[in-house]
Design an enzyme around this catalytic site. Structure first.
Site, PDB file in Angstrom:
ATOM      1  N   CYS A 172       0.601  -1.251  -0.138  1.00  0.00           N
ATOM      2  CA  CYS A 172       0.023   0.151   0.048  1.00  0.00           C
ATOM      3  C   CYS A 172       0.906   1.219   0.137  1.00  0.00           C
ATOM      4  O   CYS A 172       1.681   1.659   0.919  1.00  0.00           O
ATOM      5  CB  CYS A 172      -0.926   0.046   1.323  1.00  0.00           C
ATOM      6  SG  CYS A 172      -1.727   1.619   1.675  1.00  0.00           S
ATOM      7  N   CYS A 175       0.286   3.533   2.889  1.00  0.00           N
ATOM      8  CA  CYS A 175       0.975   3.014   4.153  1.00  0.00           C
ATOM      9  C   CYS A 175       2.281   3.184   4.390  1.00  0.00           C
ATOM     10  O   CYS A 175       2.935   3.715   5.128  1.00  0.00           O
ATOM     11  CB  CYS A 175       0.867   1.386   4.021  1.00  0.00           C
ATOM     12  SG  CYS A 175      -1.140   0.716   4.330  1.00  0.00           S
TER      13      CYS A 175
END
Length: 300
Positions: A172, A175
């Site tokens: 991600c 993230c």
């Protein structure tokens, strides 16, 4: 006659089961009959209210079987019940003056008078309050701890310790971008707040149980309750939230007029609860549960 059964579901451990029943607020009490929902009650209830919920249900199953004047309720924490005893006035109104006074005195002992007088009131906290989050054991190393399903259950779900947890996936991009800020926040919270993270590519069942639908998802947990952080993800934003979240361990502030005036100088929104000798222990317990939902929004 009744075949009436009681059960409970931990919605942190079994989030999927709760979400299938559209349970999003805690506690939620649902009455099922023949597998179908008959009646639902949301929010904390005192003993008298829950007794009425049950009594009305039993009466509907077998009309005329329950005493018209109600039942005599035991005091909270009692090991037995007076079967067949007639309720008195205090039981009907749920006003036990002596019990309420004791509850009020206990609340005064465990609450802090105000942020500015924290040192002077620290000795008034009960042992139970002090055990909620021992400051010397919270986030000793100033790091975000990787959590597995097993360690999450042991450290987060089954304790009263506050935890700020990031649920993420390694691939991600959001993230990855937030990772340095998350670690910086964890360093800032050393010895103050537990910080953890869960790799949802590895702990897929855990992430499903806590109903993670996107990455990253940031959740603050305490005592079986949780609140999702949906603010900005900059280092300053995360630290601002966690600084406010840390005070959850102190519970509800017990203030006098002077302390309240001081709060008005720093807080934009304040919820104030007035109580007297007739306020019950259940009332104070319900009040404590409100603190979590107000993190970052208002002082209680």
């Amino acid at each position: 006659y009744y075949n009436f059964k009681f059960a409970k579901v931990d919605c942190v451990a079994f989030g999927t089961a709760c979400s299938k029943k559209n349970v999003h607020s805690f506690p939620t009490v649902v009455l099922f009959k023949d597998g179908k929902e008959v009646k639902t009650s949301v929010g904390a209830k005192d003993l008298a209210s829950m007794s009425k919920f049950v009594e009305d249900t039993l009466e509907s199953i077998r009309p005329g079987s329950r005493p018209k004047e109600g039942v005599k309720l035991p005091k909270v924490g009692a090991a037995g019940v007076a079967v067949g005893a007639k309720p008195d006035v205090s039981a009907e109104k749920d006003k036990d003056a002596a019990g309420g006074k004791a509850a009020g005195e206990k609340h005064n002992e465990v609450a802090t008078a105000s942020t500015s007088s924290e040192k002077s009131t620290a000795t008034k906290k009960s042992t139970k309050t002090a055990e909620v989050v021992p400051k010397e054991t919270a986030n000793k190393n100033g790091k975000s701890i990787p959590l597995t399903a097993e360690s999450f259950q042991k450290l987060v779900t089954t304790t009263r310790d506050p935890w700020f947890v990031k649920f993420y996936a390694p691939w991600c991009h959001h993230c990855q971008a937030m990772a340095p800020n998350w670690q910086g926040m964890a360093r800032e919270m050393q010895n103050r707040l537990n910080v953890g993270e869960v790799n949802c590519d590895v702990e897929k069942r855990l992430c499903k149980d806590v109903r993670v639908k996107g990455y990253p998802t940031l959740l603050f947990f305490q005592g079986g309750e949780r609140v999702e952080y949906d603010g900005l993800r900059g280092l300053g934003d995360l630290i601002s939230f966690t600084n406010k979240a840390v005070v959850v361990r102190d519970g509800v502030l017990d203030v006098d007029a002077a302390a309240f005036e001081e709060l008005e100088k720093t807080e934009e929104v304040i919820f104030l609860y007035f109580y007297d000798h007739a306020t019950t222990t259940e009332d104070f317990q319900a009040l404590e549960r409100l603190v979590l939902s107000l993190i970052g929004h208002a002082k209680l």
